[in-house]
Design a protein around this motif. Structure first.
Motif, short mmCIF file in Angstrom:
data_model
loop_
_atom_site.label_atom_id
_atom_site.label_comp_id
_atom_site.label_asym_id
_atom_site.label_seq_id
_atom_site.Cartn_x
_atom_site.Cartn_y
_atom_site.Cartn_z
N ILE A 1 0.84 -1.20 0.00
CA ILE A 1 0.00 0.00 0.00
C ILE A 1 0.87 1.25 0.00
O ILE A 1 0.60 2.20 -0.73
CB ILE A 1 -0.96 -0.01 1.20
CG1 ILE A 1 -2.03 -1.08 0.99
CG2 ILE A 1 -1.59 1.36 1.41
CD1 ILE A 1 -2.89 -1.36 2.21
N ARG A 2 1.93 1.25 0.80
CA ARG A 2 2.84 2.40 0.83
C ARG A 2 3.49 2.62 -0.54
O ARG A 2 3.68 3.75 -0.95
CB ARG A 2 3.91 2.19 1.89
CG ARG A 2 3.38 2.39 3.29
CD ARG A 2 4.50 2.34 4.31
NE ARG A 2 3.94 2.56 5.64
CZ ARG A 2 4.28 1.88 6.71
NH1 ARG A 2 5.21 0.94 6.64
NH2 ARG A 2 3.73 2.14 7.87
N LYS A 3 3.81 1.55 -1.22
CA LYS A 3 4.47 1.65 -2.51
C LYS A 3 3.49 2.03 -3.63
O LYS A 3 3.75 2.93 -4.42
CB LYS A 3 5.15 0.32 -2.85
CG LYS A 3 5.85 0.30 -4.19
CD LYS A 3 6.50 -1.06 -4.43
CE LYS A 3 7.12 -1.12 -5.78
NZ LYS A 3 6.28 -1.78 -6.76
N ASP A 4 2.35 1.33 -3.68
CA ASP A 4 1.43 1.46 -4.82
C ASP A 4 0.19 2.31 -4.54
O ASP A 4 -0.55 2.64 -5.46
CB ASP A 4 0.95 0.07 -5.27
CG ASP A 4 2.09 -0.83 -5.69
OD1 ASP A 4 3.14 -0.30 -6.12
OD2 ASP A 4 1.94 -2.05 -5.57
N GLY A 5 -0.05 2.64 -3.27
CA GLY A 5 -1.29 3.33 -2.93
C GLY A 5 -2.41 2.34 -2.69
O GLY A 5 -2.22 1.13 -2.78
N ILE A 6 -3.56 2.87 -2.39
CA ILE A 6 -4.72 2.02 -2.09
C ILE A 6 -5.66 2.02 -3.28
O ILE A 6 -6.03 3.07 -3.80
CB ILE A 6 -5.46 2.52 -0.84
CG1 ILE A 6 -4.57 2.37 0.39
CG2 ILE A 6 -6.77 1.77 -0.65
CD1 ILE A 6 -5.19 2.89 1.66
N GLN A 7 -6.04 0.83 -3.68
CA GLN A 7 -7.04 0.68 -4.73
C GLN A 7 -8.29 0.11 -4.08
O GLN A 7 -8.28 -1.00 -3.55
CB GLN A 7 -6.54 -0.27 -5.82
CG GLN A 7 -7.56 -0.50 -6.91
CD GLN A 7 -7.13 -1.58 -7.89
OE1 GLN A 7 -6.19 -2.32 -7.64
NE2 GLN A 7 -7.84 -1.68 -8.99
N LEU A 8 -9.36 0.92 -4.07
CA LEU A 8 -10.61 0.47 -3.48
C LEU A 8 -11.58 0.02 -4.57
O LEU A 8 -11.62 0.60 -5.65
CB LEU A 8 -11.26 1.58 -2.66
CG LEU A 8 -10.56 1.96 -1.36
CD1 LEU A 8 -11.28 3.14 -0.71
CD2 LEU A 8 -10.51 0.79 -0.41
N PRO B 1 -17.19 -0.27 0.40
CA PRO B 1 -15.82 -0.04 -0.08
C PRO B 1 -14.88 -1.07 0.54
O PRO B 1 -14.97 -1.38 1.73
CB PRO B 1 -15.50 1.37 0.42
CG PRO B 1 -16.42 1.59 1.57
CD PRO B 1 -17.65 0.77 1.30
N ILE B 2 -14.01 -1.62 -0.30
CA ILE B 2 -13.10 -2.66 0.18
C ILE B 2 -11.84 -2.63 -0.69
O ILE B 2 -11.88 -2.20 -1.84
CB ILE B 2 -13.79 -4.04 0.15
CG1 ILE B 2 -13.06 -5.03 1.04
CG2 ILE B 2 -13.95 -4.56 -1.26
CD1 ILE B 2 -13.93 -6.16 1.51
N LEU B 3 -10.73 -3.07 -0.13
CA LEU B 3 -9.49 -3.12 -0.91
C LEU B 3 -9.68 -4.00 -2.14
O LEU B 3 -10.22 -5.11 -2.05
CB LEU B 3 -8.35 -3.65 -0.05
CG LEU B 3 -7.90 -2.75 1.10
CD1 LEU B 3 -6.87 -3.47 1.97
CD2 LEU B 3 -7.34 -1.44 0.59
N GLY B 4 -9.23 -3.50 -3.28
CA GLY B 4 -9.43 -4.18 -4.54
C GLY B 4 -9.01 -5.64 -4.57
O GLY B 4 -9.79 -6.50 -4.99
N PRO B 5 -7.78 -5.97 -4.14
CA PRO B 5 -7.36 -7.38 -4.20
C PRO B 5 -8.24 -8.31 -3.35
O PRO B 5 -8.45 -9.46 -3.71
CB PRO B 5 -5.93 -7.35 -3.65
CG PRO B 5 -5.46 -5.95 -3.89
CD PRO B 5 -6.69 -5.09 -3.74
N LEU B 6 -8.79 -7.80 -2.25
CA LEU B 6 -9.67 -8.64 -1.43
C LEU B 6 -10.97 -8.91 -2.16
O LEU B 6 -11.49 -10.02 -2.15
CB LEU B 6 -9.96 -7.97 -0.08
CG LEU B 6 -8.75 -7.72 0.82
CD1 LEU B 6 -9.20 -7.06 2.12
CD2 LEU B 6 -8.01 -9.00 1.11
N ASN B 7 -11.51 -7.87 -2.79
CA ASN B 7 -12.75 -8.03 -3.54
C ASN B 7 -12.55 -9.00 -4.69
O ASN B 7 -13.39 -9.87 -4.93
CB ASN B 7 -13.23 -6.68 -4.07
CG ASN B 7 -14.55 -6.77 -4.79
OD1 ASN B 7 -15.43 -7.52 -4.42
ND2 ASN B 7 -14.68 -6.00 -5.84
#
Length: 135
Positions: free
Chosen positions: A9-16, A44-50
């Motif tokens: 997340i620190r490197k790439d940011g958050i994708q929701l 809303p949820i973190l993209g990879p989890l969804n």
């Protein structure tokens, strides 16, 4: 959340993503129309989890991502205990894949009521946010 998740997340940011709490792929047994893209069906949820959940039961988060499960419960948007009253999984196809279905028309009515309730909560929360920002 693991340290590798935090580093990513620190490197790439958050994708929701807007997760459909009742999966977008949920089917109806009878001829009727269901609006699965209602705002009250989104969380809303973190993209990879969804992406990992796909069309699996909402318990996927509880079983595989307990921190996310806690966040979903804290949002108080989704009456998790009602999920099984609305959706059932039926094995279909050559691989006996579990496919989500609305149980019946009563389940569709419950879905609409849960969306109405969530939409009201979201509107009130947004209005409170705006009011607090102005003062």
């Amino acid at each position: 959340m693991s340290q590798s998740d935090v580093d990513k997340i620190r490197k790439d940011g958050i994708q929701l993503h807007n997760d459909h709490m009742i999966c977008f792929s949920t089917r109806v047994k009878e001829t009727c129309t269901v609006a699965l893209n209602r705002v009250g069906n989104f969380c809303p949820i973190l993209g990879p989890l969804n992406s990992g959940r796909q069309n699996k039961h909402i318990n996927y988060y509880k079983d595989h991502h307990p921190e996310t499960w806690t966040q979903i419960e804290n949002l108080d948007l989704f009456p998790i205990k009602e999920y099984d009253e609305i959706v059932e999984y039926i094995k279909e196809g050559h691989g006996n894949q579990q496919v989500p279905y609305f149980k019946d028309n009563t389940a569709i009515e419950k879905f609409d009521k849960f969306c109405d309730k969530n939409e009201e909560k979201l509107i009130k929360g947004f209005m409170k946010f705006l009011k607090d920002r102005v003062h």
